[in-house]
Design a protein around this motif. Structure first.
Motif, mmCIF file in Angstrom:
data_model
loop_
_atom_site.group_PDB
_atom_site.id
_atom_site.type_symbol
_atom_site.label_atom_id
_atom_site.label_comp_id
_atom_site.label_asym_id
_atom_site.label_seq_id
_atom_site.Cartn_x
_atom_site.Cartn_y
_atom_site.Cartn_z
ATOM 1 N N VAL A 1 -21.485 11.985 56.671
ATOM 2 C CA VAL A 1 -20.370 12.793 56.747
ATOM 3 C C VAL A 1 -20.564 14.323 57.415
ATOM 4 C CG1 VAL A 1 -18.912 14.262 55.005
ATOM 5 C CG2 VAL A 1 -19.579 12.021 54.380
ATOM 6 N N ARG A 2 -21.779 14.670 57.347
ATOM 7 C CA ARG A 2 -22.062 16.040 58.108
ATOM 8 C C ARG A 2 -21.887 15.578 59.565
ATOM 9 N NH1 ARG A 2 -27.273 16.711 56.834
ATOM 10 N NH2 ARG A 2 -26.688 17.766 54.758
ATOM 11 N N GLU A 3 -22.282 14.641 60.001
ATOM 12 C CA GLU A 3 -21.966 14.332 61.344
ATOM 13 C C GLU A 3 -20.652 14.166 61.975
ATOM 14 O OE1 GLU A 3 -23.336 11.206 64.722
ATOM 15 O OE2 GLU A 3 -23.871 10.597 62.954
ATOM 16 N N LEU A 4 -19.711 13.526 61.024
ATOM 17 C CA LEU A 4 -18.448 13.332 61.226
ATOM 18 C C LEU A 4 -17.798 14.729 61.010
ATOM 19 C CD1 LEU A 4 -15.574 11.789 61.092
ATOM 20 C CD2 LEU A 4 -15.573 11.664 58.922
ATOM 21 N N GLN A 5 -18.054 15.691 60.471
ATOM 22 C CA GLN A 5 -17.542 16.861 60.266
ATOM 23 C C GLN A 5 -17.789 17.756 61.635
ATOM 24 O OE1 GLN A 5 -18.738 19.397 56.812
ATOM 25 N NE2 GLN A 5 -17.789 21.145 57.714
ATOM 26 N N ASN A 6 -19.102 17.565 62.138
ATOM 27 C CA ASN A 6 -19.478 18.195 63.275
ATOM 28 C C ASN A 6 -18.632 17.589 64.268
ATOM 29 O OD1 ASN A 6 -21.122 19.837 61.837
ATOM 30 N ND2 ASN A 6 -23.070 18.574 62.169
ATOM 31 N N ALA A 7 -18.424 16.496 64.458
ATOM 32 C CA ALA A 7 -17.795 15.660 65.592
ATOM 33 C C ALA A 7 -16.412 16.270 65.621
ATOM 34 C CB ALA A 7 -17.831 14.197 65.387
ATOM 35 N N VAL A 8 -15.671 16.394 64.423
ATOM 36 C CA VAL A 8 -14.459 16.740 64.210
ATOM 37 C C VAL A 8 -14.169 18.138 64.836
ATOM 38 C CG1 VAL A 8 -12.260 17.233 62.896
ATOM 39 C CG2 VAL A 8 -13.691 14.987 62.536
ATOM 40 N N GLU A 9 -15.052 19.039 64.419
ATOM 41 C CA GLU A 9 -14.968 20.443 64.758
ATOM 42 C C GLU A 9 -14.935 20.375 66.172
ATOM 43 O OE1 GLU A 9 -17.485 22.886 62.705
ATOM 44 O OE2 GLU A 9 -16.304 22.425 60.552
ATOM 45 N N ARG A 10 -15.906 19.716 66.827
ATOM 46 C CA ARG A 10 -16.219 19.932 68.168
ATOM 47 C C ARG A 10 -14.987 19.040 68.897
ATOM 48 N NH1 ARG A 10 -16.842 16.737 72.546
ATOM 49 N NH2 ARG A 10 -18.398 17.434 74.297
ATOM 50 N N ALA A 11 -14.538 18.171 68.679
ATOM 51 C CA ALA A 11 -13.359 17.400 69.211
ATOM 52 C C ALA A 11 -12.052 18.485 69.037
ATOM 53 C CB ALA A 11 -13.235 16.162 68.557
ATOM 54 N N ALA A 12 -11.946 19.062 68.071
ATOM 55 C CA ALA A 12 -10.832 19.986 67.862
ATOM 56 C C ALA A 12 -11.117 21.203 68.709
ATOM 57 C CB ALA A 12 -10.768 20.474 66.282
ATOM 58 N N THR A 13 -11.939 21.688 68.882
ATOM 59 C CA THR A 13 -12.404 22.866 69.853
ATOM 60 C C THR A 13 -12.115 22.784 71.113
ATOM 61 O OG1 THR A 13 -14.313 23.501 68.203
ATOM 62 C CG2 THR A 13 -14.329 24.655 70.697
ATOM 63 N N PHE A 14 -12.142 21.356 71.590
ATOM 64 C CA PHE A 14 -12.232 21.115 73.275
ATOM 65 C C PHE A 14 -10.772 20.463 73.275
ATOM 66 C CE2 PHE A 14 -16.885 21.465 73.071
ATOM 67 C CZ PHE A 14 -16.871 22.160 74.222
ATOM 68 N N CYS A 15 -10.029 20.140 72.162
ATOM 69 C CA CYS A 15 -8.737 19.579 72.359
ATOM 70 C C CYS A 15 -7.597 20.413 72.894
ATOM 71 C CB CYS A 15 -8.013 19.152 70.878
ATOM 72 S SG CYS A 15 -6.612 18.215 70.774
ATOM 73 N N ASP A 16 -7.018 19.783 73.861
ATOM 74 C CA ASP A 16 -5.832 20.504 74.708
ATOM 75 C C ASP A 16 -4.425 19.630 74.630
ATOM 76 O OD1 ASP A 16 -6.816 18.352 76.098
ATOM 77 O OD2 ASP A 16 -7.333 19.607 78.141
ATOM 78 N N THR A 17 -4.295 18.785 73.817
ATOM 79 C CA THR A 17 -3.296 18.159 73.645
ATOM 80 C C THR A 17 -2.952 18.138 72.035
ATOM 81 O OG1 THR A 17 -4.861 16.178 73.160
ATOM 82 C CG2 THR A 17 -3.794 16.650 75.580
ATOM 83 N N PRO A 18 -1.505 17.566 71.902
ATOM 84 C CA PRO A 18 -1.076 17.578 70.329
ATOM 85 C C PRO A 18 -2.101 16.749 69.509
ATOM 86 C CG PRO A 18 0.620 17.476 72.038
ATOM 87 C CD PRO A 18 -0.482 17.426 72.693
ATOM 88 N N LEU A 19 -2.818 15.807 70.115
ATOM 89 C CA LEU A 19 -3.598 14.795 69.382
ATOM 90 C C LEU A 19 -5.011 14.914 69.989
ATOM 91 C CD1 LEU A 19 -1.183 11.738 68.899
ATOM 92 C CD2 LEU A 19 -1.694 13.510 67.159
ATOM 93 N N ILE A 20 -5.873 14.680 69.093
ATOM 94 C CA ILE A 20 -7.129 14.471 69.643
ATOM 95 C C ILE A 20 -7.667 13.119 70.293
ATOM 96 C CG2 ILE A 20 -9.746 14.043 68.632
ATOM 97 C CD1 ILE A 20 -9.186 16.532 66.665
ATOM 98 N N GLU A 21 -7.979 13.121 71.206
ATOM 99 C CA GLU A 21 -8.026 11.908 71.869
ATOM 100 C C GLU A 21 -9.454 11.409 72.257
ATOM 101 O OE1 GLU A 21 -6.002 12.534 75.632
ATOM 102 O OE2 GLU A 21 -4.045 12.893 74.771
ATOM 103 N N ALA A 22 -9.738 10.204 72.398
ATOM 104 C CA ALA A 22 -11.015 9.802 72.587
ATOM 105 C C ALA A 22 -12.019 10.440 73.509
ATOM 106 C CB ALA A 22 -11.166 8.167 73.126
ATOM 107 N N ARG A 23 -11.402 10.938 74.449
ATOM 108 C CA ARG A 23 -12.207 11.702 75.455
ATOM 109 C C ARG A 23 -12.844 13.130 74.791
ATOM 110 N NH1 ARG A 23 -8.919 15.870 78.082
ATOM 111 N NH2 ARG A 23 -6.787 15.724 77.202
#
Length: 460
Positions: free
Chosen positions: A361-383
């Motif tokens: 769960v800790r890794e998932l939380q960190n992964a989501v926060e990283r993805a959200a930080t770099f997200c430049d679209t309405p949805l978080i994408e695989a990239r």
């Protein structure tokens, strides 16, 4: 402006309808236009717009007749009523019927476009609040999110053990939430109003451990000018969590065993023992059975703690909880950073679902926060996800439908490059479970630990 936002325009004056449609489309909106309420109702049945703009007076039924149909929409559109016959009474009537605003002809175009923008922004905000509330209201057990069969069984065990009073051993991989489980045990017990103390056994120098745990008398050693209560005394009447229990030195393990047996502690340098009432919870990611075998953990202490043992399941065994947790972490991120990321693309969710998450769960939380930080679209994408998640290695074992333990994949002959991908193995396994249940999708989803909606998506 959001180019995906759709506006339904109902206006019987053809020249005004064309003018408004042209102005709205110039602003980037998708516009569907018609000239009467009957056509408007047909369009509402086929697609729910983000905004309904309607003249009040129309041939046949008036514009207010469209409003009852909006109640059938899952997410009703914003409503703007316009008319050449404006009055306070008509405005009140329109607003009471469900309209969001009211404009009179002749329209001032800048004011009209500003009103449209404001109504759509308000609708977006309302939808976001509704979405966040639904995510934050996800079923939790003492702050732990989990609806998979594995977690529901864990919650059941916590409730049962909490009513007892003996020591508890909480085991699980790093990042699974062992501290949350320990806190739930305390909060569900009769000690919930007592103190709750946490100590990391791996973070205290060995020479200070005895003093930290049991306290010391004044003058017990150099620098001990005053008497000091140890963690056991501070937790009297409550619960003491010994995190990273497997790192405790053997000498201290012997003293801990005596505390568990008679409930007494002797501060360093003191001639007297102190009677205490403390429930001990030990948490570790080490395999204590192996530690007992190699002599780094006392066998008698292990069996004393194992009376009540809880195993926290790894995230990879929790099925659709991965999606629930990812959405929960994204909601918290949005709230903290004032972002408006709507969710995850199907590809991003699929990658999260099939990743093994060794950090849980800790890794998932960190992964989501990283993805959200770099997200430049309405949805978080695989990239946007970390590279290790996008490059999930093939051939990883999946849980057996009968035992819940990893199932072994038959060896593949020939060149290793010809081995099946993880997606292929997962698909084969899912079909195997469906066949084993005789096509019972509900039963198959329960075994896989996912929702039926996720199962149908995977089957597709």
């Amino acid at each position: 402006m959001n180019q995906s936002e759709h506006i339904l325009l109902v206006e019987d004056d053809r020249s005004l309808r064309e003018l408004l449609q042209e102005e709205l489309e110039a602003e980037g909106f998708q516009v569907t236009a018609c000239g009467d309420a009957e056509q408007g109702l047909q369009m509402l049945r086929s697609q729910t717009p983000d905004l309904l703009i309607s003249d009040l007076r129309l041939p046949g039924a008036d514009g207010l007749s469209l409003l009852p149909a909006l109640a059938q929409c899952d997410v009703p559109p914003a409503v703007l009523i316009i008319t050449a016959f404006g009055s306070v009474q008509q405005a009140v009537k329109a607003l009471q019927a469900g309209a969001d605003d009211f404009l009179t002809k002749p329209l001032e175009m800048d004011h009209f476009l500003l009103t449209v923008s404001r109504l759509l922004e308000n609708r977006r905000l309302r939808n976001e609040v509704r979405h966040y509330r639904s995510l934050l209201a996800v079923e939790q057990f003492n702050g732990i999110i989990g609806q998979s069969p594995a977690m529901q069984q864990l919650f059941h065990n916590i409730r049962q053990i909490a009513s007892a009073d003996g020591p508890v051993l909480v085991q699980g991989e790093s990042g699974t939430g062992k501290e949350l489980v320990a806190r739930a045990l305390h909060d569900q017990s009769s000690r919930r109003d007592g103190p709750y103390m946490v100590v990391n056994c791996g973070g205290i120098p060995s020479e200070l451990m005895e003093s930290e745990f049991f306290g010391h008398a004044a003058g017990a050693f150099t620098g001990a000018r005053n008497q000091r209560a140890g963690l056991f005394q501070q937790a009297d009447g409550g619960t003491l969590l010994l995190d990273e229990l497997g790192e405790m030195p053997l000498a201290l393990q012997a003293k801990l065993l005596r505390v568990l047996q008679d409930g007494k502690v002797r501060p360093v340098g003191s001639d007297h023992e102190i009677q205490l009432d403390v429930r001990i919870i030990g948490a570790t990611n080490r395999n204590l059975t192996d530690a007992v075998a190699d002599g780094s953990f006392r066998e008698d202490l292990f069996y004393r703690l194992e009376t009540f043992a809880l195993q926290v399941p790894p995230l990879r065994a929790r099925g659709d909880d991965i999606r629930r947790l990812a959405e929960f972490f994204l909601t918290r991120f949005n709230a903290r950073q004032q972002r408006r990321i709507k969710g995850f693309s199907d590809d991003a969710l699929a990658m999260l679902q099939r990743y093994a998450f060794p950090g849980n769960v800790r890794e998932l939380q960190n992964a989501v926060e990283r993805a959200a930080t770099f997200c430049d679209t309405p949805l978080i994408e695989a990239r946007h996800l970390p590279q290790r998640i996008c490059e999930q290695p093939a051939g990883q074992s999946l849980p057996s439908p009968t035992t819940g333990r990893p199932a072994t994949t038959p060896p593949v002959s020939g060149d290793p490059e010809g081995m099946p991908t993880l997606e292929t193995v997962q698909r084969q396994y899912i079909h195997q479970v469906v066949q084993a249940t005789g096509g019972n999708k509900r039963r198959a989803a329960d075994i896989l630990g996912i929702t039926r909606r996720t199962l149908y998506r995977w089957l597709e």
